[in-house]
Design a protein around this motif. Structure first.
Motif, mmCIF file in Angstrom:
data_model
loop_
_atom_site.group_PDB
_atom_site.id
_atom_site.type_symbol
_atom_site.label_atom_id
_atom_site.label_comp_id
_atom_site.label_asym_id
_atom_site.label_seq_id
_atom_site.Cartn_x
_atom_site.Cartn_y
_atom_site.Cartn_z
ATOM 1 N N ASP A 161 14.439 -43.516 -0.503
ATOM 2 C CA ASP A 161 14.325 -43.292 0.932
ATOM 3 C C ASP A 161 15.648 -43.020 1.638
ATOM 4 O O ASP A 161 15.699 -42.944 2.860
ATOM 5 C CB ASP A 161 13.602 -44.464 1.602
ATOM 6 N N LEU A 162 16.712 -42.822 0.889
ATOM 7 C CA LEU A 162 17.975 -42.422 1.502
ATOM 8 C C LEU A 162 18.305 -40.959 1.187
ATOM 9 O O LEU A 162 19.366 -40.467 1.556
ATOM 10 C CB LEU A 162 19.113 -43.340 1.040
ATOM 11 N N ASN A 163 17.382 -40.266 0.527
ATOM 12 C CA ASN A 163 17.591 -38.874 0.157
ATOM 13 C C ASN A 163 16.395 -38.062 0.650
ATOM 14 O O ASN A 163 15.295 -38.178 0.109
ATOM 15 C CB ASN A 163 17.734 -38.748 -1.367
ATOM 16 N N PRO A 164 16.578 -37.190 1.644
ATOM 17 C CA PRO A 164 15.454 -36.432 2.201
ATOM 18 C C PRO A 164 14.867 -35.388 1.249
ATOM 19 O O PRO A 164 13.782 -34.865 1.500
ATOM 20 C CB PRO A 164 16.041 -35.760 3.447
ATOM 21 N N ALA A 165 15.546 -35.092 0.142
ATOM 22 C CA ALA A 165 15.023 -34.136 -0.844
ATOM 23 C C ALA A 165 14.125 -34.808 -1.873
ATOM 24 O O ALA A 165 13.559 -34.139 -2.743
ATOM 25 C CB ALA A 165 16.175 -33.435 -1.556
ATOM 26 N N SER A 213 13.652 -43.964 6.356
ATOM 27 C CA SER A 213 15.099 -43.915 6.640
ATOM 28 C C SER A 213 15.694 -42.518 6.551
ATOM 29 O O SER A 213 16.681 -42.219 7.215
ATOM 30 C CB SER A 213 15.857 -44.838 5.685
ATOM 31 N N ASP A 214 15.127 -41.642 5.704
ATOM 32 C CA ASP A 214 15.737 -40.318 5.521
ATOM 33 C C ASP A 214 14.989 -39.207 6.275
ATOM 34 O O ASP A 214 15.292 -38.031 6.121
ATOM 35 C CB ASP A 214 15.859 -39.971 4.038
ATOM 36 N N ASP A 215 14.012 -39.587 7.087
ATOM 37 C CA ASP A 215 13.271 -38.640 7.932
ATOM 38 C C ASP A 215 12.634 -37.483 7.165
ATOM 39 O O ASP A 215 12.571 -36.354 7.647
ATOM 40 C CB ASP A 215 14.175 -38.075 9.041
ATOM 41 N N GLY A 236 9.449 -37.685 6.214
ATOM 42 C CA GLY A 236 8.018 -37.778 6.481
ATOM 43 C C GLY A 236 7.270 -38.769 5.611
ATOM 44 O O GLY A 236 6.058 -38.893 5.706
ATOM 45 N N PHE A 237 7.999 -39.492 4.746
ATOM 46 C CA PHE A 237 7.377 -40.459 3.837
ATOM 47 C C PHE A 237 8.078 -41.798 3.951
ATOM 48 O O PHE A 237 9.309 -41.873 3.889
ATOM 49 C CB PHE A 237 7.458 -39.962 2.385
ATOM 50 N N ASP A 238 7.283 -42.858 4.088
ATOM 51 C CA ASP A 238 7.837 -44.205 4.141
ATOM 52 C C ASP A 238 8.336 -44.643 2.769
ATOM 53 O O ASP A 238 7.829 -44.200 1.736
ATOM 54 C CB ASP A 238 6.782 -45.205 4.619
ATOM 55 N N ALA A 239 9.303 -45.541 2.772
ATOM 56 C CA ALA A 239 9.856 -46.091 1.537
ATOM 57 C C ALA A 239 8.789 -46.876 0.786
ATOM 58 O O ALA A 239 7.873 -47.446 1.391
ATOM 59 C CB ALA A 239 11.038 -47.001 1.848
ATOM 60 N N GLU A 240 8.910 -46.920 -0.545
ATOM 61 C CA GLU A 240 7.976 -47.700 -1.362
ATOM 62 C C GLU A 240 7.979 -49.162 -0.942
ATOM 63 O O GLU A 240 6.935 -49.813 -0.919
ATOM 64 C CB GLU A 240 8.346 -47.576 -2.846
ATOM 65 N N ALA A 241 9.141 -49.683 -0.576
ATOM 66 C CA ALA A 241 9.257 -51.086 -0.167
ATOM 67 C C ALA A 241 8.452 -51.382 1.101
ATOM 68 O O ALA A 241 8.104 -52.524 1.367
ATOM 69 C CB ALA A 241 10.724 -51.454 0.056
ATOM 70 N N CYS A 242 8.135 -50.334 1.858
ATOM 71 C CA CYS A 242 7.356 -50.498 3.095
ATOM 72 C C CYS A 242 5.916 -50.011 2.928
ATOM 73 O O CYS A 242 5.223 -49.740 3.904
ATOM 74 C CB CYS A 242 8.032 -49.732 4.228
ATOM 75 N N GLY A 243 5.498 -49.842 1.672
ATOM 76 C CA GLY A 243 4.133 -49.437 1.393
ATOM 77 C C GLY A 243 3.923 -47.941 1.293
ATOM 78 O O GLY A 243 2.798 -47.478 1.129
ATOM 79 N N GLY A 244 4.998 -47.163 1.388
ATOM 80 C CA GLY A 244 4.897 -45.705 1.279
ATOM 81 C C GLY A 244 5.160 -45.233 -0.132
ATOM 82 O O GLY A 244 5.278 -46.026 -1.069
#
Length: 182
Positions: free
Chosen positions: A20-24, A3-5, A7-15
């Protein structure tokens, strides 16, 4: 999903992105010390640790204001020092009988006093390429299996620099070193 672009998927999606709303914020992100945010997604915020520390007590310390003693540990790669960026005093890596690398110390930039690396017999190689300052003596001695080491970004040592009693060193990278004041 990212969601925050960053380069890493959210933990909820297996990343591995823990926010995932903070690109930093993403696995391996630079950690800002003591801000209450876990930027690198390791489960902890990096902190300033006042005074002298032993290795076993230094996990999550980004800054240690005193000395760091890493002696007689059972660590092969110093994994507890994954956030360490600065030591105000000196660091002693001494007599670690299973230590084979410094692979977890990829963020260390500054050592205010001495840096001693000695009698770590299984240590074959180490890299401290982010290190840009040693404020005292730098000594690499009696690591009997050592074949190479790199401190490629270190421009200056404000003390003496010793490399002593090694039988197998094939490669030393000190690309930026211009000044030794000891």
């Amino acid at each position: 999903m990212d969601s925050d672009d960053d380069g890493f998927d959210a933990e909820a999606c297996g990343g591995g992105d823990c926010e995932d709303l903070n690109p930093a914020v993403y696995p391996g992100a630079p950690e800002i010390c003591g801000d209450g945010i876990d930027q690198d997604c390791n489960g902890y915020d990096a902190i300033t640790c006042d005074g002298d520390y032993f290795y076993i007590d230094a996990e999550h310390c980004a800054i240690i204001t005193g000395d760091l003693n890493v002696s007689n540990t059972a660590s092969i790669s110093l994994e507890l020092l994954h956030t360490l960026q600065e030591v105000g005093g000196g660091i002693q890596f001494y007599n670690n009988t299973v230590l084979t690398s410094f692979s977890s110390m990829d963020k260390l930039k500054s050592v205010g006093s001495f840096l001693w690396i000695g009698h770590n017999n299984p240590l074959e190689t180490f890299t401290l390429d982010q290190l840009t300052y040693v404020g005292g003596d730098l000594s690499v001695f009696r690591n009997t299996a050592l074949t190479s080491f790199s401190m490629a970004s270190l421009p200056k040592v404000d003390g003496q620099f010793w490399i002593d009693d090694h039988n197998f060193i094939e490669s030393i990278a000190l690309d930026a070193l211009e000044e030794i004041n000891g």
